[in-house]
Structure formats: C-alpha cells, structure tokens
Design a protein around this motif. Structure first.
Motif, short mmCIF file in Angstrom:
data_model
loop_
_atom_site.label_atom_id
_atom_site.label_comp_id
_atom_site.label_asym_id
_atom_site.label_seq_id
_atom_site.Cartn_x
_atom_site.Cartn_y
_atom_site.Cartn_z
N HIS A 1 0.95 -1.18 0.00
CA HIS A 1 -0.16 0.07 -0.04
C HIS A 1 0.92 1.24 0.10
O HIS A 1 1.66 1.47 0.84
CB HIS A 1 -0.68 -0.29 1.14
N VAL A 2 0.82 1.92 -1.16
CA VAL A 2 1.73 3.02 -1.12
C VAL A 2 0.97 4.61 -1.16
O VAL A 2 0.00 4.45 -1.98
CB VAL A 2 2.56 3.11 -2.52
N VAL A 3 1.13 5.45 -0.45
CA VAL A 3 0.19 6.59 -0.30
C VAL A 3 1.03 7.58 -1.32
O VAL A 3 2.32 7.68 -1.12
CB VAL A 3 0.27 7.16 1.14
N ILE A 4 0.18 8.27 -2.19
CA ILE A 4 0.72 8.98 -3.11
C ILE A 4 -0.14 10.30 -3.13
O ILE A 4 -1.45 10.35 -2.61
CB ILE A 4 0.78 8.43 -4.54
N PRO A 5 0.57 11.36 -3.68
CA PRO A 5 -0.38 12.69 -3.92
C PRO A 5 -1.43 12.53 -4.83
O PRO A 5 -1.36 11.84 -5.85
CB PRO A 5 0.53 13.69 -4.26
N ASP A 6 -2.52 13.12 -4.53
CA ASP A 6 -3.93 12.93 -5.48
C ASP A 6 -3.74 14.11 -6.17
O ASP A 6 -4.64 15.10 -6.37
CB ASP A 6 -5.18 13.01 -4.38
N VAL A 7 -3.02 13.93 -7.24
CA VAL A 7 -2.75 15.01 -8.23
C VAL A 7 -2.57 14.31 -9.56
O VAL A 7 -2.09 13.15 -9.75
CB VAL A 7 -1.35 15.79 -7.86
#
Length: 406
Positions: free
Chosen positions: A335-341
């Motif tokens: 599970h990788v948290v990334i910017p919602d862009v």
C-alpha cells in the motif's frame, strides 16, 4: 507375540515383498539435487516415487497385499479408503489380478485421482470429509458385502510392500546418512525405516508431517496412537488423523525423529521442485523437501528426500504455485500513499518499473480516515524475483519519499 502386540514386519518380509512386486512396480530413479545440496551443505538426492506406477509409492503395498489374498477372498472383491493414491494402487492391482474393487474417497478428493481410480476399473464412492470417514464407510461396505478391506497403511503386507523403496534407497545411494520421508498414517515411513535400520542402523530416518495434520508427535509422547480432533492441510496424501497400530509400533521402534512443516514450506518446496528439479509433485509428496527448506543444515548428508506422489489437480497446482511464490517473496503486496494529483500514479508506476518489478494488480482508495484530503492509497500487487528484489522495491519507493505500508 502377545494378544495386544501388533504384528511386526521384518526385513525378510520386505525382501519377500520385493519378489512379489517383480514386474509389477518399477525401481524409481534417484536424482541428485544440486540446488538442495547447495543449501544443505552436502549431497541431497531425491527418491522419485512420484514416477512410480500410478504416480505414487502406494502401488507397492497395495499390490503385495492384494496378491496374497486367497482365491476365496479374491472372489469377494476388495474395498479401500483413500484420498487418491492408495485408491489408484488398489484399483491397478485389482485390475491386474482380475478382482472387483470399490474405493471410498473423502469428499473433495482431487479430481485427477478420482478419474484415474475409475480409469483402472474401480467403483468410487464418496463419504465424509476426512480419510477416517471414508475408512468407516469402507469397513461398513466390507461387513455388508464380504469384500476384503485393503487398509491404506495398517497391514503387514502393505508396510512390507512400501518398505521395498527402502531397499532401493540403500542400493542406489549406499553413502546415505539421512532418509527423510513424508508421513501420514506411517506405512511408507514404517516400511522404509524397518528396511534401512535392519541393514544400516547408522542411518537416521526422519518422518515429516504437515503441521495441520500431525498425529504422530502427540501419539509418540503418549505412547499409543492418539486421534486428532481436527485437521487442516492442503496435503491430502498425508492428512491422516490416527496412526495405525502396526505402523505406530514400527515408527516408535525404528524412526529417529518426526518433524512438522508448514503449508508455506510445502508450497515453496513444490514450486522449487517444478522450477529446479522439473518434477511435478503433490503437496504431500513435497513434504520431505519442505523439511529441508525449513531447516537446511539440520540433516546429515548425503541425505535422501523422498518424493512420494505426483498426483495433483492442475487447479490446485496453480494455487499452490502462487502460494509458493508468495511464500518465497515472489509476490509483493504494497500500500503506497501518493499525492492525489494528475500524473501521481504514473510517476509511482514509473518508479516501480525502474526496479524491474511487474505490476499484476492495482487499486485506489481515497476514502480512508488515515489519509489526508490530498492523498490516495494505491494498493499494488507486484511480481518480483524474490525477497532481495522485493526489498529493493520497498527501499527505492521509500527513498523517493513514498509512504509504503504492507
């Protein structure tokens, strides 16, 4: 022999069984395993009973037992209980000897084993969830019809027949120091141990059971066969909840140690045998190799690991291979948290691609109290080359500032 003492099998019985099997079973190959030898620190050989007639060692004991029936007994037919391998051995022997055979199988027995048993001319009846349930059905059938029950392991002729594999091991690998045997009811382990210890008492004999179906450790501690209250293992060939009287006595007297292996270890062993040895083996048949993978330097070498059966449903084979790949670190779930862009996901996948990992599945989650409003949790299922490669993937993503969870 006292009334309570089970019948004992001797080296002479096993040598006699070998004569009976002449022309009806094959001397299975002994193959050196370089990859196992490397991790064990000494020579390891594979005794390939998966290449025996019917794909299992069970053909040995079944033929010896049935061939020694009287003419009157043969006219009554035979009945057996089996998850599949003993069934095929009984069906083939009955066909060769012109005897009617009925086989009780636990529900859910592998389809190839059922079809092969029917293909040898036996009638198949499903009963119960476990082998003990099928065995109860076979006993009832024997009482009702007069058919002769061919027990899967607890009979002197069956043990003697299985013991012929032990004679072959000593002839094929005379320098052996350890023999490792997958174990359910104990027929093969008992026979091999009797043969080996009679001729070479210096050799260590190890029995291997699945952790979820290990009846022998507690039985040996208590001094008599003790039934398991439940079993859970994919290794149907060694899922036996109660040792037999004959086999228990032989294991108690001749076997040096019983070890247990996890489902993950059997999956890894099966995968390694496919990849490295080019051998198709069922989970039970891979148990000895699993024991070596879990404790690679625990056994004196040269060591012989028995591959006891190769009858596996292709669907189960696929599942076990995937399970084995996961256990070996070949599948990686992150599970990788990334910017919602815009472009955020593309950048993440680019980083993954640079590591050489292959993306199998991907999913997004935006609704999660642990996420900030401008973050997305990306679930990745990746294929890697193994645990070192998987660690490289984790490390690269963390170096690039990603929050990586597992």
């Amino acid at each position: 022999m006292s009334a309570t003492e089970p019948e004992r099998v001797t080296l002479a019985d096993i040598e006699s069984a070998r004569e009976a099997l002449s022309g009806h079973s094959i001397t299975t190959p002994m193959e050196e395993s370089r990859w196992l030898s490397a991790i064990a620190g000494g020579p390891v050989l594979l005794k390939c009973e998966n290449l025996q007639r019917t794909g299992s060692f069970k053909a040995r004991g079944a033929f010896v037992r049935i061939s020694r029936l009287t003419d009157a007994e043969k006219t009554c037919g035979v009945v057996a209980a089996s998850a599949g391998n003993h069934a095929q051995g009984v069906a083939l022997a009955a066909q060769q000897l012109g005897i009617e055979a009925t086989v009780f199988m636990p529900e859910g027995a592998p389809i190839p084993k059922e079809k092969a048993t029917r293909g040898y001319g036996a009638e198949v009846v499903f009963e119960g969830r476990y082998l003990e349930d099928a065995l109860a059905g076979a006993r009832r059938f024997a009482e009702e019809t007069g058919a002769i029950l061919i027990h899967p392991f607890d009979h002197a002729d069956v043990v003697a027949g299985q013991g012929t594999a032990g004679l072959e091991i000593l002839e094929q690998a005379p320098e052996t120091k350890t023999v490792i045997v997958p174990t359910g009811g104990g027929g093969l382990l008992a026979g091999v141990a009797i043969a080996v210890k009679a001729l070479r008492p210096d050799i260590t004999v190890i029995g291997v059971q699945a952790k979820g179906a290990a009846a022998y450790p507690d039985s040996l501690r208590q001094g008599s066969p003790v039934a398991l209250s439940s079993m859970k293992t994919m290794a149907d060939g060694i899922a036996v909840g109660l040792p037999g009287q004959i086999t228990f006595a032989a294991v108690r007297d001749h076997v040096d140690e019983i070890v247990t292996v996890s489902e993950e270890a059997m999956s890894r062993a099966l995968l390694a045998l496919v990849e490295r040895a080019k051998m198709i083996v069922e989970p039970a048949g891979a148990a000895a190799v699993a024991a070596m993978l879990e404790r690679p330097t625990a056994y004196g070498t040269p060591a012989v690991a028995m591959l006891t059966g190769g009858n596996i449903d292709p669907i189960l084979l696929g599942k076990v291979i995937r399970h084995g790949m996961a256990a070996a670190g070949r599948y990686l779930n992150l599970h990788v948290v990334i910017p919602d862009v815009p472009g955020g996901l593309a950048l993440l996948l680019s980083e993954v691609g640079e590591t050489g990992a292959n993306v199998l599945e991907i999913a997004h989650e935006r609704i999660n109290a642990s996420l900030h409003l401008d973050e997305v949790d990306v679930h990745l299922q990746l294929e890697t080359r193994g645990e070192p490669h998987a660690e490289k993937v984790r490390g690269r993503l963390r170096e690039r500032g990603y929050r990586v969870l597992e």
